[in-house]
Enzyme design. Structure first.
Site, PDB file in Angstrom:
ATOM      1  N   ASN A   9       0.859  -1.183   0.000  1.00 22.36           N
ATOM      2  CA  ASN A   9       0.000   0.000   0.000  1.00 22.36           C
ATOM      3  C   ASN A   9       0.892   1.229   0.000  1.00 22.36           C
ATOM      4  O   ASN A   9       1.519   1.534   1.010  1.00 22.36           O
ATOM      5  CB  ASN A   9      -0.893  -0.036   1.257  1.00 22.36           C
ATOM      6  CG  ASN A   9      -1.696   1.235   1.454  1.00 22.36           C
ATOM      7  OD1 ASN A   9      -1.813   2.049   0.533  1.00 22.36           O
ATOM      8  ND2 ASN A   9      -2.251   1.403   2.642  1.00 22.36           N
ATOM      9  N   LYS A  11      -0.033   4.239  -0.205  1.00 23.89           N
ATOM     10  CA  LYS A  11      -0.733   5.388   0.412  1.00 23.89           C
ATOM     11  C   LYS A  11      -0.577   6.627  -0.486  1.00 23.89           C
ATOM     12  O   LYS A  11      -0.510   6.495  -1.696  1.00 23.89           O
ATOM     13  CB  LYS A  11      -0.214   5.630   1.827  1.00 23.89           C
ATOM     14  CG  LYS A  11      -0.168   4.357   2.664  1.00 23.89           C
ATOM     15  CD  LYS A  11       0.077   4.634   4.101  1.00 23.89           C
ATOM     16  CE  LYS A  11       0.236   3.319   4.849  1.00 23.89           C
ATOM     17  NZ  LYS A  11       0.294   3.490   6.283  1.00 23.89           N
ATOM     18  N   HIS A  93      -9.233   0.715   5.492  1.00 20.21           N
ATOM     19  CA  HIS A  93      -7.933   0.954   6.141  1.00 20.21           C
ATOM     20  C   HIS A  93      -8.147   1.900   7.319  1.00 20.21           C
ATOM     21  O   HIS A  93      -8.990   2.794   7.257  1.00 20.21           O
ATOM     22  CB  HIS A  93      -6.956   1.563   5.125  1.00 20.21           C
ATOM     23  CG  HIS A  93      -5.542   1.578   5.599  1.00 20.21           C
ATOM     24  ND1 HIS A  93      -5.086   2.490   6.517  1.00 20.21           N
ATOM     25  CD2 HIS A  93      -4.483   0.778   5.317  1.00 20.21           C
ATOM     26  CE1 HIS A  93      -3.807   2.251   6.761  1.00 20.21           C
ATOM     27  NE2 HIS A  93      -3.414   1.215   6.042  1.00 20.21           N
ATOM     28  N   GLU A  95      -6.593   4.349   8.256  1.00 13.53           N
ATOM     29  CA  GLU A  95      -6.440   5.769   7.918  1.00 13.53           C
ATOM     30  C   GLU A  95      -7.705   6.316   7.258  1.00 13.53           C
ATOM     31  O   GLU A  95      -8.007   7.503   7.385  1.00 13.53           O
ATOM     32  CB  GLU A  95      -5.197   5.946   7.025  1.00 13.53           C
ATOM     33  CG  GLU A  95      -3.924   5.757   7.845  1.00 13.53           C
ATOM     34  CD  GLU A  95      -2.718   5.267   7.062  1.00 13.53           C
ATOM     35  OE1 GLU A  95      -2.722   5.333   5.818  1.00 13.53           O
ATOM     36  OE2 GLU A  95      -1.755   4.803   7.720  1.00 13.53           O
ATOM     37  N   GLY A 169       3.172   1.914  10.693  1.00 11.37           N
ATOM     38  CA  GLY A 169       4.142   2.988  10.514  1.00 11.37           C
ATOM     39  C   GLY A 169       4.917   3.357  11.761  1.00 11.37           C
ATOM     40  O   GLY A 169       5.590   4.391  11.792  1.00 11.37           O
ATOM     41  N   SER A 209       4.043  -2.457  10.193  1.00 13.52           N
ATOM     42  CA  SER A 209       5.510  -2.470  10.342  1.00 13.52           C
ATOM     43  C   SER A 209       6.151  -3.782   9.911  1.00 13.52           C
ATOM     44  O   SER A 209       7.123  -4.226  10.526  1.00 13.52           O
ATOM     45  CB  SER A 209       5.896  -2.106  11.778  1.00 13.52           C
ATOM     46  OG  SER A 209       5.492  -0.776  12.074  1.00 13.52           O
TER      47      SER A 209
HETATM   48  C1  PEP Z   1      -0.392  -0.051   6.147  1.00 13.90           C
HETATM   49  O1  PEP Z   1      -0.439   1.100   5.799  1.00 13.90           O
HETATM   50  O2  PEP Z   1      -1.331  -0.794   5.876  1.00 13.90           O
HETATM   51  C2  PEP Z   1       0.778  -0.508   6.880  1.00 13.90           C
HETATM   52  C3  PEP Z   1       0.741  -1.705   7.386  1.00 13.90           C
HETATM   53  O3  PEP Z   1       1.836   0.353   6.972  1.00 13.90           O
HETATM   54  P1  PEP Z   1       3.317   0.027   7.524  1.00 13.90           P
HETATM   55  O4  PEP Z   1       3.759  -1.255   6.869  1.00 13.90           O
HETATM   56  O5  PEP Z   1       4.153   1.193   7.093  1.00 13.90           O
HETATM   57  O6  PEP Z   1       3.221  -0.109   9.002  1.00 13.90           O
END
Ligand code: PEP
Length: 249
Positions: A9, A11, A93, A95, A169, A209
């Protein structure tokens, strides 16, 4: 049997220059036993689809509107994603749930629209730090699974991503046993609602992460069928290492 999926993703990251990373990823995986998906910003989707054609990488959207068309300025329908070359779309998601106030009902309608348009819905669920610390994780997951997943779901049109909000993140990752507890729980919920055959065929992704150095351990957890990856999907070399870890799992 369900397929493994490594999904990235991007983003709100990436302009035309970022497509060189997708080119490198596609070169690394002309063929693969697993599914590999990148969800770039909508502005890049059509060009991205051209880049990955005839490789084992496919592309998807990061969100869609529940309606097929109409007066919804700035939104994108599932049919439009299909037209641009998408084979899947992320819905719900955290976000989107946080920044846009999306509730389960909206997520479910979006997932339903994606399925109706013939693409996979990757439905995200996950608890906040406060919810985890107050032992509400499983209640939150049960509520989101019940409310966000449409009745017409099958192993072919649904993917569920467990993404603890506090792990996205941040570099923080739940313990492997905590990941397993939630994934086992989601599988059980799917079994209760859709029956064993469907429940066993829906890929369950972990997200939060995931990096090259923790991917193998996470992919070794029972009921983890892949990952939804944010930051580490932006670089072809990092994401390729995650894909290889999943291929080897
Ligand atoms: C995500 O945005 O779905 C995500 C898991 O981000 P990250 O891997 O950066 O934690």
């Amino acid at each position: 049997m369900r397929r493994k999926l490594a999904a990235g993703n991007w983003k709100m990251n990436g302009t035309s220059a970022a497509l060189s990373e997708l080119e490198a990823l596609a070169r690394n995986f002309p063929s693969s036993d697993i599914d590999i998906l990148i969800c770039p910003p909508a502005t890049l989707l059509h060009r991205a689809a051209g880049i990955v054609r005839e490789t084992s990488v496919s592309v998807g959207g990061q969100d869609c509107h529940a309606a097929a068309s109409g007066a919804h300025t700035g939104d994108i329908s599932a049919d439009m994603l299909v037209d641009a070359g998408a084979s899947a779309v992320i819905v719900g998601h955290s976000e989107r749930r946080e920044d846009h106030g999306e509730q389960n009902e909206t997520v479910r309608a979006k997932a339903s629209a994606a399925m109706g348009a013939g693409i996979k819905a990757i439905v995200c669920v996950g608890e906040s730090l406060e919810q985890r610390e107050t032992s509400k994780t499983l209640d939150v997951i049960a509520d989101q699974i019940e409310g966000s997943i449409p009745d017409q779901s099958t192993g072919d049109n649904l993917v569920v991503a467990y993404e603890p909000i506090w792990a996205i993140g941040t570099g923080k990752v739940p313990s492997l046993s905590d990941i397993q507890e939630v994934h086992d729980f989601i599988r059980t919920l799917l079994d209760q609602r859709f029956g064993k055959e469907t429940a066993e065929s829906v890929p369950l992704l972990y997200g939060g992460s995931v990096k090259p150095d923790n991917a193998s351990d996470i992919f070794g957890v029972p009921n983890v069928d892949g990952a939804l990856v944010g930051g580490a999907s932006l670089k072809a070399s990092d994401f390729s290492d995650i894909v290889k870890a999943l291929e080897a799992a």
